[in-house]
Design a protein around this motif. Sequence first.
Motif, PDB file in Angstrom:
ATOM      1  N   GLU A   1       0.837  -1.210   0.000  1.00  0.00           N
ATOM      2  CA  GLU A   1       0.000   0.000   0.000  1.00  0.00           C
ATOM      3  C   GLU A   1       0.866   1.253   0.000  1.00  0.00           C
ATOM      4  O   GLU A   1       0.600   2.201  -0.748  1.00  0.00           O
ATOM      5  N   LEU A   2       1.903   1.252   0.828  1.00  0.00           N
ATOM      6  CA  LEU A   2       2.791   2.413   0.911  1.00  0.00           C
ATOM      7  C   LEU A   2       3.514   2.642  -0.412  1.00  0.00           C
ATOM      8  O   LEU A   2       3.616   3.770  -0.889  1.00  0.00           O
ATOM      9  N   THR A   3       3.983   1.583  -1.036  1.00  0.00           N
ATOM     10  CA  THR A   3       4.679   1.686  -2.318  1.00  0.00           C
ATOM     11  C   THR A   3       3.786   2.310  -3.378  1.00  0.00           C
ATOM     12  O   THR A   3       4.208   3.206  -4.109  1.00  0.00           O
ATOM     13  N   GLU A   4       2.542   1.866  -3.448  1.00  0.00           N
ATOM     14  CA  GLU A   4       1.607   2.416  -4.433  1.00  0.00           C
ATOM     15  C   GLU A   4       1.393   3.916  -4.221  1.00  0.00           C
ATOM     16  O   GLU A   4       1.417   4.704  -5.169  1.00  0.00           O
ATOM     17  N   LEU A   5       1.197   4.321  -2.976  1.00  0.00           N
ATOM     18  CA  LEU A   5       0.969   5.737  -2.685  1.00  0.00           C
ATOM     19  C   LEU A   5       2.201   6.589  -2.973  1.00  0.00           C
ATOM     20  O   LEU A   5       2.091   7.682  -3.531  1.00  0.00           O
ATOM     21  N   ILE A   6       3.369   6.095  -2.619  1.00  0.00           N
ATOM     22  CA  ILE A   6       4.612   6.826  -2.889  1.00  0.00           C
ATOM     23  C   ILE A   6       4.816   6.974  -4.393  1.00  0.00           C
ATOM     24  O   ILE A   6       5.165   8.045  -4.884  1.00  0.00           O
ATOM     25  N   ASN A   7       4.587   5.904  -5.131  1.00  0.00           N
ATOM     26  CA  ASN A   7       4.773   5.952  -6.590  1.00  0.00           C
ATOM     27  C   ASN A   7       3.808   6.925  -7.247  1.00  0.00           C
ATOM     28  O   ASN A   7       4.129   7.525  -8.274  1.00  0.00           O
ATOM     29  N   ASN A   8       2.627   7.110  -6.683  1.00  0.00           N
ATOM     30  CA  ASN A   8       1.637   8.030  -7.241  1.00  0.00           C
ATOM     31  C   ASN A   8       1.832   9.475  -6.781  1.00  0.00           C
ATOM     32  O   ASN A   8       1.194  10.380  -7.306  1.00  0.00           O
ATOM     33  N   ALA A   9       2.702   9.683  -5.802  1.00  0.00           N
ATOM     34  CA  ALA A   9       2.886  11.019  -5.236  1.00  0.00           C
ATOM     35  C   ALA A   9       3.748  11.929  -6.107  1.00  0.00           C
ATOM     36  O   ALA A   9       3.749  13.142  -5.904  1.00  0.00           O
TER      37      ALA A   9
END
Length: 71
Positions: free
Chosen positions: A51-59
């Motif tokens: 979940e954290l990886t997805e959010l960081i990549n979209n930031a």
Amino acid sequence: MMGVPVSEDKRIDNLDDALTTANEIGYPVVLKPEVESNGYGVYPNIQNDAELTELINNAGDTKLFIEKHVS
């Protein structure tokens, strides 16, 4: 300052830094932007590395902070 307890936060510079920090403080965590206010761009209750990886990549290149999620 006002006597209200808050979680310590840490500025993160990249995905590796975010994952290391999240695993050090323990999930769940909160991801917050440096410059937004009124809760915009805040992602609470992140449960795992995926979940954290997805959010960081979209930031994009937004400056971010991570902290322990407190209910």
